[in-house]
Design a protein around this motif. Structure first.
Motif, PDB file in Angstrom:
ATOM      1  N   PRO A  68     -29.186  42.174  27.148  1.00  0.00           N
ATOM      2  CA  PRO A  68     -29.144  43.613  27.421  1.00  0.00           C
ATOM      3  C   PRO A  68     -27.833  44.065  28.069  1.00  0.00           C
ATOM      4  O   PRO A  68     -27.374  45.177  27.823  1.00  0.00           O
ATOM      5  N   LYS A  69     -27.230  43.205  28.879  1.00  0.00           N
ATOM      6  CA  LYS A  69     -25.953  43.570  29.510  1.00  0.00           C
ATOM      7  C   LYS A  69     -24.851  43.665  28.466  1.00  0.00           C
ATOM      8  O   LYS A  69     -23.995  44.556  28.548  1.00  0.00           O
ATOM      9  N   VAL A  70     -24.864  42.791  27.498  1.00  0.00           N
ATOM     10  CA  VAL A  70     -23.861  42.838  26.431  1.00  0.00           C
ATOM     11  C   VAL A  70     -24.078  44.081  25.572  1.00  0.00           C
ATOM     12  O   VAL A  70     -23.116  44.771  25.215  1.00  0.00           O
ATOM     13  N   ARG A  71     -25.348  44.375  25.251  1.00  0.00           N
ATOM     14  CA  ARG A  71     -25.640  45.594  24.481  1.00  0.00           C
ATOM     15  C   ARG A  71     -25.149  46.827  25.222  1.00  0.00           C
ATOM     16  O   ARG A  71     -24.512  47.702  24.637  1.00  0.00           O
ATOM     17  N   ALA A  72     -25.436  46.906  26.517  1.00  0.00           N
ATOM     18  CA  ALA A  72     -25.014  48.066  27.317  1.00  0.00           C
ATOM     19  C   ALA A  72     -23.497  48.160  27.364  1.00  0.00           C
ATOM     20  O   ALA A  72     -22.930  49.257  27.268  1.00  0.00           O
ATOM     21  N   TRP A  73     -22.828  47.027  27.488  1.00  0.00           N
ATOM     22  CA  TRP A  73     -21.361  47.009  27.510  1.00  0.00           C
ATOM     23  C   TRP A  73     -20.820  47.545  26.191  1.00  0.00           C
ATOM     24  O   TRP A  73     -19.915  48.384  26.173  1.00  0.00           O
ATOM     25  N   ALA A  74     -21.395  47.094  25.066  1.00  0.00           N
ATOM     26  CA  ALA A  74     -20.928  47.533  23.756  1.00  0.00           C
ATOM     27  C   ALA A  74     -21.175  49.032  23.543  1.00  0.00           C
ATOM     28  O   ALA A  74     -20.312  49.738  23.019  1.00  0.00           O
ATOM     29  N   VAL A  75     -22.336  49.514  23.973  1.00  0.00           N
ATOM     30  CA  VAL A  75     -22.635  50.945  23.873  1.00  0.00           C
ATOM     31  C   VAL A  75     -21.628  51.743  24.697  1.00  0.00           C
ATOM     32  O   VAL A  75     -21.132  52.789  24.271  1.00  0.00           O
ATOM     33  N   GLY A  76     -21.294  51.250  25.873  1.00  0.00           N
ATOM     34  CA  GLY A  76     -20.295  51.915  26.718  1.00  0.00           C
ATOM     35  C   GLY A  76     -18.932  51.975  26.050  1.00  0.00           C
ATOM     36  O   GLY A  76     -18.230  52.983  26.160  1.00  0.00           O
ATOM     37  N   ILE A  77     -18.567  50.910  25.364  1.00  0.00           N
ATOM     38  CA  ILE A  77     -17.287  50.903  24.641  1.00  0.00           C
ATOM     39  C   ILE A  77     -17.284  51.981  23.575  1.00  0.00           C
ATOM     40  O   ILE A  77     -16.323  52.744  23.446  1.00  0.00           O
ATOM     41  N   VAL A  78     -18.350  52.057  22.798  1.00  0.00           N
ATOM     42  CA  VAL A  78     -18.434  53.065  21.727  1.00  0.00           C
ATOM     43  C   VAL A  78     -18.292  54.462  22.316  1.00  0.00           C
ATOM     44  O   VAL A  78     -17.500  55.284  21.826  1.00  0.00           O
ATOM     45  N   LYS A  79     -19.019  54.740  23.369  1.00  0.00           N
ATOM     46  CA  LYS A  79     -18.962  56.072  23.987  1.00  0.00           C
ATOM     47  C   LYS A  79     -17.562  56.379  24.511  1.00  0.00           C
ATOM     48  O   LYS A  79     -17.035  57.468  24.294  1.00  0.00           O
ATOM     49  N   SER A  80     -16.960  55.415  25.210  1.00  0.00           N
ATOM     50  CA  SER A  80     -15.647  55.676  25.800  1.00  0.00           C
ATOM     51  C   SER A  80     -14.571  55.832  24.723  1.00  0.00           C
ATOM     52  O   SER A  80     -13.684  56.685  24.846  1.00  0.00           O
ATOM     53  N   GLN A  81     -14.663  55.050  23.659  1.00  0.00           N
ATOM     54  CA  GLN A  81     -13.657  55.152  22.598  1.00  0.00           C
ATOM     55  C   GLN A  81     -13.769  56.493  21.878  1.00  0.00           C
ATOM     56  O   GLN A  81     -12.765  57.113  21.549  1.00  0.00           O
ATOM     57  N   ARG A  82     -14.993  56.946  21.638  1.00  0.00           N
ATOM     58  CA  ARG A  82     -15.178  58.260  20.993  1.00  0.00           C
ATOM     59  C   ARG A  82     -14.669  59.378  21.896  1.00  0.00           C
ATOM     60  O   ARG A  82     -14.056  60.338  21.414  1.00  0.00           O
ATOM     61  N   THR A  83     -14.908  59.267  23.192  1.00  0.00           N
ATOM     62  CA  THR A  83     -14.402  60.266  24.138  1.00  0.00           C
ATOM     63  C   THR A  83     -12.882  60.291  24.109  1.00  0.00           C
ATOM     64  O   THR A  83     -12.269  61.360  24.076  1.00  0.00           O
ATOM     65  N   GLU A  84     -12.270  59.111  24.111  1.00  0.00           N
ATOM     66  CA  GLU A  84     -10.809  59.058  24.112  1.00  0.00           C
ATOM     67  C   GLU A  84     -10.223  59.582  22.803  1.00  0.00           C
ATOM     68  O   GLU A  84      -9.171  60.233  22.811  1.00  0.00           O
ATOM     69  N   ILE A  85     -10.884  59.338  21.675  1.00  0.00           N
ATOM     70  CA  ILE A  85     -10.422  59.909  20.401  1.00  0.00           C
ATOM     71  C   ILE A  85     -10.431  61.426  20.506  1.00  0.00           C
ATOM     72  O   ILE A  85      -9.468  62.089  20.120  1.00  0.00           O
ATOM     73  N   GLN A  86     -11.520  61.978  21.037  1.00  0.00           N
ATOM     74  CA  GLN A  86     -11.605  63.435  21.180  1.00  0.00           C
ATOM     75  C   GLN A  86     -10.508  63.950  22.113  1.00  0.00           C
ATOM     76  O   GLN A  86      -9.878  64.974  21.832  1.00  0.00           O
ATOM     77  N   GLN A  87     -10.256  63.260  23.196  1.00  0.00           N
ATOM     78  CA  GLN A  87      -9.211  63.681  24.125  1.00  0.00           C
ATOM     79  C   GLN A  87      -7.842  63.647  23.443  1.00  0.00           C
ATOM     80  O   GLN A  87      -7.022  64.552  23.636  1.00  0.00           O
ATOM     81  N   LEU A  88      -7.587  62.635  22.653  1.00  0.00           N
ATOM     82  CA  LEU A  88      -6.309  62.554  21.946  1.00  0.00           C
ATOM     83  C   LEU A  88      -6.152  63.710  20.972  1.00  0.00           C
ATOM     84  O   LEU A  88      -5.069  64.265  20.823  1.00  0.00           O
TER      85      LEU A  88
END
Length: 105
Positions: A68-88
């Motif tokens: 579950p910790k790995v799943r949560a980490w991966a979900v966090g990566i997806v969210k943060s990368q999408r946020t950063e794409i939008q910011q760019l």
């Protein structure tokens, strides 16, 4: 790294993820011939592509990881990368029209 995109769901390893993040061409050499007003949009395009390259394996990891910790980490990566794409995309002086045209994250 492109060949890695053909791996089936659940076949991604932590090493694959690290290679994807660090081996995606995000280094100064890729911008050696870019300068002036073209530099910022070129960096933004590279960063957007880099973030997209990280999203796909992270989504696979989020869907297949047993821990579950790995799943949560991966979900966090997806969210943060999408946020950063939008910011760019929202950086008015850093992006030219071709960076935003028809691109989704």
């Amino acid at each position: 790294m492109r060949g890695m995109m053909t791996k089936p769901m659940g076949a991604w390893t932590m090493q694959d993820m690290m290679q994807m993040m660090h081996g995606s061409g995000m280094h100064a050499g890729g911008l050696a011939n870019v300068s002036g007003r073209e530099f910022d949009p070129a960096v933004a395009r590279q960063m957007i592509q880099h973030h997209r390259d990280v999203i796909a394996p992270s989504e696979q990891l989020a869907g297949s990881a047993q821990d579950p910790k790995v799943r949560a980490w991966a979900v966090g990566i997806v969210k943060s990368q999408r946020t950063e794409i939008q910011q760019l995309r929202e950086l008015p002086e850093a992006l030219d029209a071709s960076t935003n045209a028809g691109q989704t994250g």
